[in-house]
Design a protein around this motif. Structure first.
Motif, PDB file in Angstrom:
ATOM      1  N   GLY A  86     -32.989  89.918   7.437  1.00 58.82           N
ATOM      2  CA  GLY A  86     -31.817  89.667   6.619  1.00 58.82           C
ATOM      3  C   GLY A  86     -31.792  90.393   5.288  1.00 58.82           C
ATOM      4  O   GLY A  86     -30.891  90.160   4.479  1.00 58.82           O
ATOM      5  N   LYS A  87     -32.770  91.255   5.064  1.00 54.64           N
ATOM      6  CA  LYS A  87     -32.830  91.968   3.793  1.00 54.64           C
ATOM      7  C   LYS A  87     -32.786  93.476   4.021  1.00 54.64           C
ATOM      8  O   LYS A  87     -33.054  93.971   5.112  1.00 54.64           O
ATOM      9  CB  LYS A  87     -34.097  91.595   3.024  1.00 54.64           C
ATOM     10  CG  LYS A  87     -34.137  90.142   2.582  1.00 54.64           C
ATOM     11  CD  LYS A  87     -35.305  89.889   1.643  1.00 54.64           C
ATOM     12  CE  LYS A  87     -35.296  88.465   1.117  1.00 54.64           C
ATOM     13  NZ  LYS A  87     -36.410  88.225   0.170  1.00 54.64           N
ATOM     14  N   ASN A  88     -32.456  94.203   2.965  1.00 54.81           N
ATOM     15  CA  ASN A  88     -32.460  95.659   3.047  1.00 54.81           C
ATOM     16  C   ASN A  88     -33.881  96.200   3.041  1.00 54.81           C
ATOM     17  O   ASN A  88     -34.800  95.565   2.515  1.00 54.81           O
ATOM     18  CB  ASN A  88     -31.691  96.247   1.862  1.00 54.81           C
ATOM     19  CG  ASN A  88     -30.211  95.928   1.905  1.00 54.81           C
ATOM     20  OD1 ASN A  88     -29.643  95.780   2.989  1.00 54.81           O
ATOM     21  ND2 ASN A  88     -29.600  95.805   0.746  1.00 54.81           N
ATOM     22  N   ARG A  89     -34.010  97.380   3.597  1.00 55.08           N
ATOM     23  CA  ARG A  89     -35.300  98.054   3.539  1.00 55.08           C
ATOM     24  C   ARG A  89     -35.605  98.426   2.090  1.00 55.08           C
ATOM     25  O   ARG A  89     -34.717  98.859   1.366  1.00 55.08           O
ATOM     26  CB  ARG A  89     -35.264  99.294   4.417  1.00 55.08           C
ATOM     27  CG  ARG A  89     -36.579 100.026   4.540  1.00 55.08           C
ATOM     28  CD  ARG A  89     -36.468 101.107   5.582  1.00 55.08           C
ATOM     29  NE  ARG A  89     -35.437 102.066   5.256  1.00 55.08           N
ATOM     30  CZ  ARG A  89     -34.900 102.923   6.122  1.00 55.08           C
ATOM     31  NH1 ARG A  89     -35.325 102.921   7.380  1.00 55.08           N
ATOM     32  NH2 ARG A  89     -33.972 103.771   5.748  1.00 55.08           N
ATOM     33  N   GLU A  90     -36.862  98.262   1.682  1.00 55.64           N
ATOM     34  CA  GLU A  90     -37.226  98.596   0.311  1.00 55.64           C
ATOM     35  C   GLU A  90     -38.488  99.443   0.273  1.00 55.64           C
ATOM     36  O   GLU A  90     -39.367  99.345   1.138  1.00 55.64           O
ATOM     37  CB  GLU A  90     -37.405  97.343  -0.546  1.00 55.64           C
ATOM     38  CG  GLU A  90     -38.500  96.402  -0.101  1.00 55.64           C
ATOM     39  CD  GLU A  90     -38.586  95.169  -0.997  1.00 55.64           C
ATOM     40  OE1 GLU A  90     -38.050  95.168  -2.120  1.00 55.64           O
ATOM     41  OE2 GLU A  90     -39.228  94.191  -0.552  1.00 55.64           O
ATOM     42  N   PHE A  91     -38.573 100.250  -0.758  1.00 48.87           N
ATOM     43  CA  PHE A  91     -39.705 101.133  -0.972  1.00 48.87           C
ATOM     44  C   PHE A  91     -40.907 100.323  -1.443  1.00 48.87           C
ATOM     45  O   PHE A  91     -40.806  99.534  -2.372  1.00 48.87           O
ATOM     46  CB  PHE A  91     -39.316 102.187  -2.012  1.00 48.87           C
ATOM     47  CG  PHE A  91     -40.425 103.099  -2.433  1.00 48.87           C
ATOM     48  CD1 PHE A  91     -41.025 102.949  -3.676  1.00 48.87           C
ATOM     49  CD2 PHE A  91     -40.859 104.123  -1.606  1.00 48.87           C
ATOM     50  CE1 PHE A  91     -42.046 103.804  -4.078  1.00 48.87           C
ATOM     51  CE2 PHE A  91     -41.875 104.985  -1.991  1.00 48.87           C
ATOM     52  CZ  PHE A  91     -42.460 104.824  -3.240  1.00 48.87           C
ATOM     53  N   VAL A  92     -42.046 100.558  -0.809  1.00 43.42           N
ATOM     54  CA  VAL A  92     -43.275  99.863  -1.195  1.00 43.42           C
ATOM     55  C   VAL A  92     -44.159 100.787  -2.031  1.00 43.42           C
ATOM     56  O   VAL A  92     -44.551 100.459  -3.149  1.00 43.42           O
ATOM     57  CB  VAL A  92     -44.051  99.376   0.044  1.00 43.42           C
ATOM     58  CG1 VAL A  92     -45.358  98.717  -0.382  1.00 43.42           C
ATOM     59  CG2 VAL A  92     -43.201  98.420   0.871  1.00 43.42           C
ATOM     60  N   ALA A  93     -44.468 101.953  -1.473  1.00 40.57           N
ATOM     61  CA  ALA A  93     -45.355 102.886  -2.176  1.00 40.57           C
ATOM     62  C   ALA A  93     -45.264 104.250  -1.518  1.00 40.57           C
ATOM     63  O   ALA A  93     -44.926 104.362  -0.337  1.00 40.57           O
ATOM     64  CB  ALA A  93     -46.797 102.386  -2.157  1.00 40.57           C
TER      65      ALA A  93
END
Length: 120
Positions: free
Chosen positions: A42-49
């Motif tokens: 249910g969430k957008n993809r996000e940058f981790v590292a």
């Protein structure tokens, strides 16, 4: 084209640690930045590292807060994400990615993903 072999996902209790590994192969894969992204339900993809091709420069998502460390075995073109102090909110599918631009530019190539579950 870039091919990925991802490993290291699994389940862990809050406060625990996991290490994700990703080996990228292909004719020009060794010239790309490598990174980890995540997407929770249910969430957008996000940058981790992310890390540069030579392993010198790194970048992290704001939520990481010194809990995660990205590193690279340049000879193997393998990127490693060491995740410590994991929280329930870190539960997501984690994707390895490669790109020809900068660490925060769009990544063109994506792995299949590996599940990380943090639960008590």
């Amino acid at each position: 084209q870039v091919q990925f072999v991802e490993s290291g996902g699994g389940s862990v209790q809050p406060g625990g640690s996991l290490k994700l590994s990703c080996t990228a192969s292909g004719r020009t894969a060794h010239t790309y930045v490598l990174g980890w992204f995540r997407q929770a339900p249910g969430k957008n993809r996000e940058f981790v590292a992310g890390i540069t091709f030579n392993g010198v420069k790194t970048a992290y998502g704001n939520f990481v807060k010194d809990r995660f460390t990205i590193s690279k075995d340049v000879a193997k073109n393998m990127v490693i994400l060491q995740m410590n102090s994991l929280q329930v909110e870190d539960t997501a599918i984690y994707y390895c990615a490669a790109g020809a631009g900068g660490l925060l530019d769009p990544y063109a190539f994506w792995g299949q993903g590996t599940q990380v579950t943090v639960a008590s």
